[in-house]
Design a protein around this motif. Structure first.
Motif, PDB file in Angstrom:
ATOM      1  N   LEU A 150       1.751  -6.647 -14.707  1.00 47.51           N
ATOM      2  CA  LEU A 150       1.303  -8.212 -14.457  1.00 47.51           C
ATOM      3  C   LEU A 150       1.745  -8.226 -13.110  1.00 47.51           C
ATOM      4  O   LEU A 150       1.022  -8.885 -12.301  1.00 47.51           O
ATOM      5  CB  LEU A 150       1.905  -9.059 -15.315  1.00 47.51           C
ATOM      6  N   LEU A 151       2.716  -7.810 -12.480  1.00 48.02           N
ATOM      7  CA  LEU A 151       3.244  -8.172 -11.136  1.00 48.02           C
ATOM      8  C   LEU A 151       2.217  -7.304 -10.077  1.00 48.02           C
ATOM      9  O   LEU A 151       1.837  -7.900  -9.166  1.00 48.02           O
ATOM     10  CB  LEU A 151       4.756  -7.713 -10.858  1.00 48.02           C
ATOM     11  N   ASN A 152       1.877  -6.096 -10.565  1.00 46.34           N
ATOM     12  CA  ASN A 152       0.854  -5.460 -10.178  1.00 46.34           C
ATOM     13  C   ASN A 152      -0.323  -6.129  -9.985  1.00 46.34           C
ATOM     14  O   ASN A 152      -0.946  -6.125  -8.878  1.00 46.34           O
ATOM     15  CB  ASN A 152       0.980  -3.915 -10.556  1.00 46.34           C
ATOM     16  N   TYR A 153      -0.810  -6.695 -11.080  1.00 43.80           N
ATOM     17  CA  TYR A 153      -2.035  -7.333 -11.164  1.00 43.80           C
ATOM     18  C   TYR A 153      -2.168  -8.507 -10.188  1.00 43.80           C
ATOM     19  O   TYR A 153      -3.027  -8.601  -9.633  1.00 43.80           O
ATOM     20  CB  TYR A 153      -2.403  -7.885 -12.690  1.00 43.80           C
TER      21      TYR A 153
ATOM     22  N   MET B  25       0.882  -1.258  -0.015  1.00 43.92           N
ATOM     23  CA  MET B  25       0.112  -0.023   0.062  1.00 43.92           C
ATOM     24  C   MET B  25       0.872   1.355  -0.094  1.00 43.92           C
ATOM     25  O   MET B  25       0.500   2.358  -0.720  1.00 43.92           O
ATOM     26  CB  MET B  25      -0.885   0.019   1.377  1.00 43.92           C
ATOM     27  N   GLU B  26       1.970   1.123   0.665  1.00 47.17           N
ATOM     28  CA  GLU B  26       2.765   2.427   0.909  1.00 47.17           C
ATOM     29  C   GLU B  26       3.739   2.537  -0.698  1.00 47.17           C
ATOM     30  O   GLU B  26       3.724   3.764  -1.123  1.00 47.17           O
ATOM     31  CB  GLU B  26       3.921   2.124   1.793  1.00 47.17           C
ATOM     32  N   LEU B  27       4.064   1.577  -1.289  1.00 46.22           N
ATOM     33  CA  LEU B  27       4.303   1.614  -2.593  1.00 46.22           C
ATOM     34  C   LEU B  27       3.387   2.177  -3.588  1.00 46.22           C
ATOM     35  O   LEU B  27       3.734   3.015  -4.211  1.00 46.22           O
ATOM     36  CB  LEU B  27       4.769   0.153  -3.050  1.00 46.22           C
ATOM     37  N   LYS B  28       2.232   1.796  -3.487  1.00 46.10           N
ATOM     38  CA  LYS B  28       1.136   2.290  -4.406  1.00 46.10           C
ATOM     39  C   LYS B  28       0.910   3.748  -4.336  1.00 46.10           C
ATOM     40  O   LYS B  28       0.957   4.487  -5.087  1.00 46.10           O
ATOM     41  CB  LYS B  28      -0.404   1.706  -3.989  1.00 46.10           C
ATOM     42  N   LYS B  29       0.960   4.463  -3.068  1.00 45.41           N
ATOM     43  CA  LYS B  29       0.835   5.644  -2.722  1.00 45.41           C
ATOM     44  C   LYS B  29       1.884   6.508  -3.296  1.00 45.41           C
ATOM     45  O   LYS B  29       1.719   7.750  -3.812  1.00 45.41           O
ATOM     46  CB  LYS B  29       0.659   6.040  -1.210  1.00 45.41           C
ATOM     47  N   GLU B  30       3.311   5.915  -3.244  1.00 42.88           N
ATOM     48  CA  GLU B  30       4.436   6.733  -3.746  1.00 42.88           C
ATOM     49  C   GLU B  30       4.054   6.639  -5.193  1.00 42.88           C
ATOM     50  O   GLU B  30       4.714   7.745  -5.896  1.00 42.88           O
ATOM     51  CB  GLU B  30       5.598   5.876  -3.361  1.00 42.88           C
ATOM     52  N   MET B  31       4.081   5.539  -5.823  1.00 41.42           N
ATOM     53  CA  MET B  31       4.093   5.440  -7.356  1.00 41.42           C
ATOM     54  C   MET B  31       2.808   6.437  -7.984  1.00 41.42           C
ATOM     55  O   MET B  31       3.097   6.563  -9.120  1.00 41.42           O
ATOM     56  CB  MET B  31       3.897   4.090  -7.919  1.00 41.42           C
ATOM     57  N   LEU B  32       1.705   6.274  -7.380  1.00 44.17           N
ATOM     58  CA  LEU B  32       0.932   7.075  -7.817  1.00 44.17           C
ATOM     59  C   LEU B  32       0.957   8.570  -7.520  1.00 44.17           C
ATOM     60  O   LEU B  32      -0.045   9.530  -7.850  1.00 44.17           O
ATOM     61  CB  LEU B  32      -0.393   6.292  -7.153  1.00 44.17           C
ATOM     62  N   GLU B  33       1.807   8.936  -6.681  1.00 44.85           N
ATOM     63  CA  GLU B  33       2.054  10.353  -6.168  1.00 44.85           C
ATOM     64  C   GLU B  33       0.956  11.010  -5.739  1.00 44.85           C
ATOM     65  O   GLU B  33       0.607  12.083  -5.888  1.00 44.85           O
ATOM     66  CB  GLU B  33       2.595  11.177  -7.673  1.00 44.85           C
ATOM     67  N   LEU B  34       0.553  10.371  -4.491  1.00 47.80           N
ATOM     68  CA  LEU B  34      -0.899  10.633  -3.907  1.00 47.80           C
ATOM     69  C   LEU B  34      -0.212  11.048  -2.398  1.00 47.80           C
ATOM     70  O   LEU B  34       0.496  10.426  -1.716  1.00 47.80           O
ATOM     71  CB  LEU B  34      -1.395   9.592  -3.765  1.00 47.80           C
ATOM     72  N   ASP B  35      -0.626  12.172  -1.844  1.00 43.45           N
ATOM     73  CA  ASP B  35      -0.633  12.620  -0.498  1.00 43.45           C
ATOM     74  C   ASP B  35      -1.366  11.576   0.365  1.00 43.45           C
ATOM     75  O   ASP B  35      -0.815  11.211   1.529  1.00 43.45           O
ATOM     76  CB  ASP B  35      -1.214  13.943  -0.173  1.00 43.45           C
ATOM     77  N   GLU B  36      -2.630  11.090  -0.160  1.00 45.90           N
ATOM     78  CA  GLU B  36      -3.444  10.090   0.547  1.00 45.90           C
ATOM     79  C   GLU B  36      -3.821   9.104  -0.490  1.00 45.90           C
ATOM     80  O   GLU B  36      -4.156   9.711  -1.483  1.00 45.90           O
ATOM     81  CB  GLU B  36      -4.640  10.772   1.253  1.00 45.90           C
ATOM     82  N   LEU B  37      -3.577   7.876  -0.048  1.00 54.26           N
ATOM     83  CA  LEU B  37      -4.132   6.639  -0.608  1.00 54.26           C
ATOM     84  C   LEU B  37      -5.543   6.184  -0.100  1.00 54.26           C
ATOM     85  O   LEU B  37      -5.814   6.219   1.028  1.00 54.26           O
ATOM     86  CB  LEU B  37      -3.288   5.711  -0.568  1.00 54.26           C
ATOM     87  N   HIS B  38      -6.652   6.585  -1.256  1.00 54.01           N
ATOM     88  CA  HIS B  38      -8.048   6.169  -0.681  1.00 54.01           C
ATOM     89  C   HIS B  38      -8.498   4.937  -1.344  1.00 54.01           C
ATOM     90  O   HIS B  38      -7.538   4.172  -2.334  1.00 54.01           O
ATOM     91  CB  HIS B  38      -9.123   7.046  -1.279  1.00 54.01           C
ATOM     92  N   ILE B  39      -9.397   3.976  -0.891  1.00 49.34           N
ATOM     93  CA  ILE B  39      -9.528   2.551  -1.382  1.00 49.34           C
ATOM     94  C   ILE B  39      -9.939   2.655  -2.881  1.00 49.34           C
ATOM     95  O   ILE B  39      -9.624   1.804  -3.557  1.00 49.34           O
ATOM     96  CB  ILE B  39     -10.942   2.122  -0.846  1.00 49.34           C
ATOM     97  N   TYR B  40     -10.550   3.729  -3.297  1.00 49.51           N
ATOM     98  CA  TYR B  40     -10.801   4.034  -4.918  1.00 49.51           C
ATOM     99  C   TYR B  40      -9.453   4.203  -5.676  1.00 49.51           C
ATOM    100  O   TYR B  40      -9.625   3.982  -6.887  1.00 49.51           O
ATOM    101  CB  TYR B  40     -11.786   5.062  -5.054  1.00 49.51           C
ATOM    102  N   ASP B  41      -8.341   4.173  -5.022  1.00 51.62           N
ATOM    103  CA  ASP B  41      -7.260   4.494  -5.768  1.00 51.62           C
ATOM    104  C   ASP B  41      -6.437   2.983  -5.701  1.00 51.62           C
ATOM    105  O   ASP B  41      -5.740   3.067  -6.726  1.00 51.62           O
ATOM    106  CB  ASP B  41      -6.106   5.337  -5.032  1.00 51.62           C
ATOM    107  N   THR B  42      -6.731   1.981  -5.065  1.00 50.39           N
ATOM    108  CA  THR B  42      -6.099   0.970  -4.736  1.00 50.39           C
ATOM    109  C   THR B  42      -6.112   0.072  -6.012  1.00 50.39           C
ATOM    110  O   THR B  42      -5.402  -0.879  -6.509  1.00 50.39           O
ATOM    111  CB  THR B  42      -6.410   0.050  -3.596  1.00 50.39           C
TER     112      THR B  42
END
Length: 598
Positions: free
Chosen positions: A445-448, A288-305
């Protein structure tokens, strides 16, 4: 994407299942229904001399099994006709009639199990010795005697059977609310065009690169459940009370124990899953922390995951392309398996596209003596490729079982069902990674895979813990309210996702839209099944044909033995935490591969 869904008659027949393979037409269904109802009534005549001798016992069981097989065929036809368009009153009526036939059958046969239990193990052994044909029912008898302390007298069993229509009403009410009555709002896509939010489109919209589209889809979906939160809470409360009613009537310590005992599985297996995953949440938090960093978000919401981390790759698959990929991915299982998959694609097994009123989601279903059927609501997103191969796993499990087992042993337990489906997904991931043409595609694919694992293992385990908590609350004498379930769901999201996820208020209502909460402790089997499938897929990859053949023997076994024994024969011991821990290790390995490529 069009604004509104097509009517069913606008979809080509090549993309619809052919239920004529079950009954030639509705008239044939109605004629068979009347015949079966008469046979169900006639079963009561066996009551007085059911266990008088081995021959009478054998003949009565054979006739009862034949009637049950015919009843299951009626229900298969009716519920799939209904699922084509849940607003069609005719097939609503068919489904209700078929369910009534099932309840009548349970009523008519309510004497059977108490009579066998009263006969006793020694007398059964004597009957089998005198009449060798009865040995055919040996596992059936063993399963009854194993649970003998939880069966009631014939009159009490009859009362429980009569309660069936009442206790099943919660799921039916939820289905009507969820599939027929709820209408989700129009929302704007990334081009500013209005589209209708539906169950089938929801996940695709959550993967949209435009964050406002994702947010609007999330809020639009859960906003409708929020409006009816007290109604959904009352329906789920009723369902849970039904589970507890049966558990207490049958003298179990808890509804969880009662549910698991049907598969001959101890509560320890369920608790082991929750405890093992709870002890291994760090990889999920890291992801989850990696997703937030890669998407360049201040906050990660469930709809971002659900958003792909690699935006440059847009993996979409036409249905015909998905068929080809699936056949190639399943090559490790052998020519026979792949030939049956090809037949499924081209012989009226699959209902492919969404239409107005069609049941949401996907499943494999059917009846003995007819090939399996698959319901899809296919869109070109990669998730639908995985859903299709998942449901194909279920279908092939049913196919092999029905070809190799008599009807009485054709109903494999749900505990092993998810192994067949998720093993296919494992093979698909490996195939697509091995054939990826670019770094970006491998990243995607790894992310998938990581997302799939999150949804299948972590998410379903969270659901399993939620389900355990709400049953425990009612067992203590409390009623379920929307407020209490919102709080429990909020706490679990915080536990499983940690500080990496910002918890939106509307996420607290997600429990209201999960149909599996009406299936009496079903969801944990996704996580345990995925873990077992991971182990078996690794064996097939490393050992080749011999492991694949053992796996096909697993599919052929059906319900001829207890689930844990069938899995042990295939090479997996689910009573040990190692299987679940190894699955988490695979998640960690793939997460490391993702980071290394980044």
């Amino acid at each position: 994407m069009s604004k509104e869904l097509k009517d069913r008659n606008s979809i080509s027949d090549q993309y619809k299942w052919n239920l004529d393979h079950i009954y030639a037409d509705d008239n044939s269904f109605e004629i068979e229904l009347q015949k079966v109802l008469q046979k169900i009534e006639a079963i009561k005549n066996y009551k007085n001399d059911f266990c008088e001798d081995g021959e009478k016992l054998y003949n009565a069981l054979n006739e009862i099994i034949k009637v049950e097989e015919k009843t299951s065929r009626l229900y298969a036809y009716a519920h799939m006709k209904y699922d084509q368009n849940t607003k069609n009153e005719k097939y609503q009526n068919y489904k209700n009639k078929a369910m009534t036939a099932y309840n009548n059958l349970n009523n008519s046969t309510s004497f059977m199990l108490p009579a066998i239990i009263e006969l006793g193990e020694e007398k059964l052994k004597e009957y089998i010795k005198e009449n060798e044909e009865l040995s055919f029912y040996e596992h059936f008898f063993d399963n009854i005697m194993r649970q003998k302390d939880h069966y009631l007298s014939a009159d009490e069993e009859k009362i429980l059977a009569l309660a069936g229509e009442v206790t099943q009403s919660s799921e039916n009410i939820f289905s009507m609310l969820n599939n027929a009555d709820l209408e989700f709002p129009l929302i704007e896509d990334e081009n500013g065009e209005e589209i209708r939010l539906t169950h089938g489109r929801y996940i695709d919209l959550l993967k949209n690169e435009d964050r406002e589209v994702r947010k609007e889809a999330f809020n639009g979906m859960h906003g409708e459940y929020e409006k009816l939160d007290n109604t959904f809470a009352a329906v789920l409360d009723s369902s849970v009370k039904g589970d507890i009613f049966y558990a207490r009537a049958r003298k179990y310590e808890s509804s969880l124990e009662a549910s698991l005992d049907d598969d001959n599985i101890s509560v320890d297996v369920y608790d082991n899953l929750i405890n093992s995953i709870s002890d291994n949440l760090a990889p999920l938090h890291e992801y989850m922390e990696l997703k937030k960093e890669m998407l360049e978000l201040d906050e990660l919401h469930i709809y971002d995951t659900y958003t792909p981390l690699i935006k440059e790759i847009d993996l979409k698959f036409e249905y015909e392309e998905s068929k080809d990929i699936i056949k190639k991915a399943l090559q490790p299982l052998g020519e026979d398996y792949v030939s049956i998959v090809d037949k499924a694609f081209n012989s009226g097994w699959i209902d492919v596209y969404e239409n107005k009123g069609k049941r949401s989601g996907a499943y494999s279903s059917g009846c003995y003596g007819v090939h399996p059927f698959i319901l899809m609501n296919y869109t070109k997103d990669i998730s639908n490729l995985f859903t299709l191969i998942h449901e194909m796993g279920h279908a092939l499990h049913s196919y092999y079982t029905n070809k190799n087992q008599p009807y009485i042993y054709s109903k494999y337990k749900i505990f092993v069902a998810e192994v067949a489906s998720t093993l296919n997904e494992n093979l698909l991931v490996d195939y697509m990674l091995n054939n990826a043409e670019s770094r970006e595609e491998k990243l995607y694919l790894l992310n998938y895979f990581l997302e799939g694992f999150r949804g299948t293992v972590y998410r379903q385990t969270m659901f399993a813990e939620f389900e355990k908590l709400i049953h425990q609350e009612v067992e203590k004498g409390a009623g379920l309210t929307s407020q209490s379930m919102q709080q429990k769901y909020n706490n679990l999201n915080k536990k499983y996702f940690g500080d990496q996820l910002a918890i939106d208020k509307k996420l607290d209502y997600e429990w209201a839209r999960i149909p599996h909460f009406y299936y009496n402790f079903y969801v944990y089997k996704y996580a345990t099944g995925y873990s077992a499938a991971t182990a078996l897929a690794e064996k097939i990859k490393n050992e080749g044909g011999e492991a694949a053949e053992r796996y096909l023997d697993f599919l052929r076994a059906g319900g001829s033995d207890y689930p844990l024994n069938i899995l042990k024969n295939a090479g997996v011991n689910m009573e040990k935490p190692l299987v679940i821990e190894n699955a988490v290790d695979k998640f960690s390995r793939y997460l490391k591969k993702l980071k290394d490529l980044i």
